[in-house]
Write a protein that holds these residues in place. Structure first.
Motif, PDB file in Angstrom:
ATOM      1  N   GLY A   1      27.386   2.853 -19.587  1.00 39.35           N
ATOM      2  CA  GLY A   1      27.043   3.634 -18.395  1.00 39.35           C
ATOM      3  C   GLY A   1      27.692   3.077 -17.135  1.00 39.35           C
ATOM      4  O   GLY A   1      28.176   3.832 -16.286  1.00 39.35           O
ATOM      5  N   LEU A   2      27.707   1.756 -17.001  1.00 36.25           N
ATOM      6  CA  LEU A   2      28.372   1.137 -15.852  1.00 36.25           C
ATOM      7  C   LEU A   2      29.869   1.424 -15.879  1.00 36.25           C
ATOM      8  O   LEU A   2      30.475   1.777 -14.853  1.00 36.25           O
ATOM      9  N   ALA A   3      30.462   1.274 -17.059  1.00 39.62           N
ATOM     10  CA  ALA A   3      31.899   1.549 -17.201  1.00 39.62           C
ATOM     11  C   ALA A   3      32.192   3.006 -16.891  1.00 39.62           C
ATOM     12  O   ALA A   3      33.185   3.331 -16.212  1.00 39.62           O
ATOM     13  N   PHE A   4      31.323   3.898 -17.357  1.00 39.63           N
ATOM     14  CA  PHE A   4      31.501   5.337 -17.141  1.00 39.63           C
ATOM     15  C   PHE A   4      31.497   5.669 -15.646  1.00 39.63           C
ATOM     16  O   PHE A   4      32.361   6.411 -15.158  1.00 39.63           O
ATOM     17  N   GLN A   5      30.542   5.120 -14.898  1.00 41.88           N
ATOM     18  CA  GLN A   5      30.457   5.432 -13.470  1.00 41.88           C
ATOM     19  C   GLN A   5      31.618   4.822 -12.696  1.00 41.88           C
ATOM     20  O   GLN A   5      32.162   5.448 -11.769  1.00 41.88           O
ATOM     21  N   LEU A   6      32.026   3.625 -13.060  1.00 43.52           N
ATOM     22  CA  LEU A   6      33.180   3.014 -12.408  1.00 43.52           C
ATOM     23  C   LEU A   6      34.449   3.813 -12.683  1.00 43.52           C
ATOM     24  O   LEU A   6      35.311   3.970 -11.808  1.00 43.52           O
ATOM     25  N   MET A   7      34.563   4.344 -13.893  1.00 48.18           N
ATOM     26  CA  MET A   7      35.705   5.202 -14.213  1.00 48.18           C
ATOM     27  C   MET A   7      35.637   6.494 -13.411  1.00 48.18           C
ATOM     28  O   MET A   7      36.666   7.004 -12.948  1.00 48.18           O
ATOM     29  N   ASP A   8      34.438   7.013 -13.205  1.00 42.67           N
ATOM     30  CA  ASP A   8      34.269   8.223 -12.395  1.00 42.67           C
ATOM     31  C   ASP A   8      34.754   7.974 -10.971  1.00 42.67           C
ATOM     32  O   ASP A   8      35.435   8.820 -10.375  1.00 42.67           O
ATOM     33  N   ASP A   9      34.407   6.810 -10.414  1.00 44.75           N
ATOM     34  CA  ASP A   9      34.885   6.432  -9.076  1.00 44.75           C
ATOM     35  C   ASP A   9      36.411   6.412  -9.040  1.00 44.75           C
ATOM     36  O   ASP A   9      37.029   6.883  -8.076  1.00 44.75           O
ATOM     37  N   LEU A  10      36.987   5.837 -10.084  1.00 49.37           N
ATOM     38  CA  LEU A  10      38.440   5.679 -10.139  1.00 49.37           C
ATOM     39  C   LEU A  10      39.135   7.031 -10.263  1.00 49.37           C
ATOM     40  O   LEU A  10      40.120   7.309  -9.557  1.00 49.37           O
ATOM     41  N   LEU A  11      38.618   7.882 -11.139  1.00 46.32           N
ATOM     42  CA  LEU A  11      39.241   9.192 -11.355  1.00 46.32           C
ATOM     43  C   LEU A  11      39.114  10.082 -10.127  1.00 46.32           C
ATOM     44  O   LEU A  11      39.960  10.952  -9.904  1.00 46.32           O
ATOM     45  N   ASP A  12      38.082   9.867  -9.318  1.00 50.58           N
ATOM     46  CA  ASP A  12      37.937  10.662  -8.101  1.00 50.58           C
ATOM     47  C   ASP A  12      39.086  10.406  -7.135  1.00 50.58           C
ATOM     48  O   ASP A  12      39.404  11.253  -6.297  1.00 50.58           O
ATOM     49  N   VAL A  13      39.715   9.256  -7.264  1.00 48.68           N
ATOM     50  CA  VAL A  13      40.835   8.903  -6.391  1.00 48.68           C
ATOM     51  C   VAL A  13      42.177   9.111  -7.082  1.00 48.68           C
ATOM     52  O   VAL A  13      43.129   9.614  -6.484  1.00 48.68           O
TER      53      VAL A  13
END
Length: 321
Positions: A202-214
């Motif tokens: 879940g932590l990895a998923f949200q951090l990836m979401d942050d990254l993909l938003d940029v």
């Protein structure tokens, strides 16, 4: 072992069977509306897949899985209202289609409906499942509150941010897995390993979401790129800038971008690039993913039974950018 898509088919059929006949109709129509919008259904699928490590009689675990999905959609309904979001999965949000008060009250009803579903779980395990679910729902609220508070702060630490996304995102994934394990009769150790697997993924998923938003491709990411930047949202990336000597440069962009949003997105992305934040973020994502897989590896079933869960974790994490 059932594949992810097969569990989704089971879940979608069960959700289609949910019929809210209570009155007033105007209270329950928004519930049907938001559930009909679909979504990834990852959380209930995780419950079924964790259960399927041990058993295959999904009727035992479906009430808990559906409860989690109804609860998750309740949080989206209220989140959309708090964020003043106009669209959800390509359709009007509930507060736009109806009004703010309806979104609040129908959301409250969804929370109650989730507990009604959970109450159908076998009474032998219901107390443990109920305690976990209740603790998790409260933690999600705590995470949302932290997220809102962070909007007003420029001194948020990385540790604070990680704790916020643990509460807001990771604990519900972890709860989904652990509930499936509990209902299947797994050992306490296995149930905890699956919970820890969910937290790290879940932590990895949200951090990836942050990254993909940029850095993501909007055609594969599923939404416009740069939304977090335009909203001055606190993410792993922006928080690291605010802790660096580029703080003032980023702050100067907080009040800009209304007339030319692409200029702001490009400027902030350039700041991120200068601090190598994409690479730093990817390294942290991989670290949480590795920890998650280590937890899954410790679960006391044959490795062949874990293949589908590992494949799902990988697909969530390494979404196309």
């Amino acid at each position: 072992m059932y594949k992810f898509q097969e569990t989704l088919d089971i879940i979608n059929r069960r959700i289609e069977e949910l019929v809210f006949t209570e009155k007033p109709k105007s209270l329950f129509d928004p519930i049907t509306y938001i559930l009909d919008l679909g979504g990834k259904r990852v959380r209930p699928a995780l419950s079924l897949m964790a259960y399927n490590l041990y058993k295959s009689n999904f009727e035992e675990v479906l009430p808990a899985a559906i409860a989690i999905e109804v609860y998750h959609n309740f949080t989206l309904l209220h989140d959309d209202l708090m964020d003043k979001a106009d669209m959800r999965r390509g359709k009007d949000t509930v507060h736009i289609k109806w009004d703010d008060n309806t979104a609040i009250l129908s959301g409250d009803a969804m929370l109650i409906e989730s507990y009604k579903e959970l109450a159908k779980v076998d009474k032998k395990v219901l107390p443990e499942v109920l305690n976990l679910f209740t603790q998790t729902t409260l933690e999600v609220c705590c995470g949302q509150q932290y997220d809102m508070e962070f909007e007003k702060r420029i001194d948020v630490s990385v540790d604070e941010y990680i704790e916020m996304i643990r509460l807001k995102t990771a604990v519900l994934l972890a709860c989904s897995l652990k509930e499936g394990a509990i209902i299947a009769g797994a050992s306490d150790k296995d149930a905890q390993y699956l919970y820890d697997f969910g937290i790290n993924i879940g932590l990895a998923f949200q951090l990836m979401d942050d990254l993909l938003d940029v850095y993501g491709n909007p055609e594969t990411f599923g939404k416009k790129i740069g939304g977090d930047i335009l909203c001055n949202k606190k993410t792993f990336l922006s928080i690291n800038v605010l802790l660096s000597d580029k703080k003032e440069e980023l702050l100067s962009w907080f009040d800009k971008g209304r007339e030319n949003p692409q200029e702001k997105i490009q400027a902030v992305r350039s700041i991120y690039n200068g601090l190598n934040l994409k690479e730093i973020s990817e390294k942290l994502i991989h670290e949480y993913y590795r920890k998650g897989i280590e937890c899954l590896d410790k679960v006391g079933v044959e490795d062949s039974r874990k293949v589908e869960l590992k494949a799902l974790a990988e697909s969530l994490l390494y979404r196309q950018s």
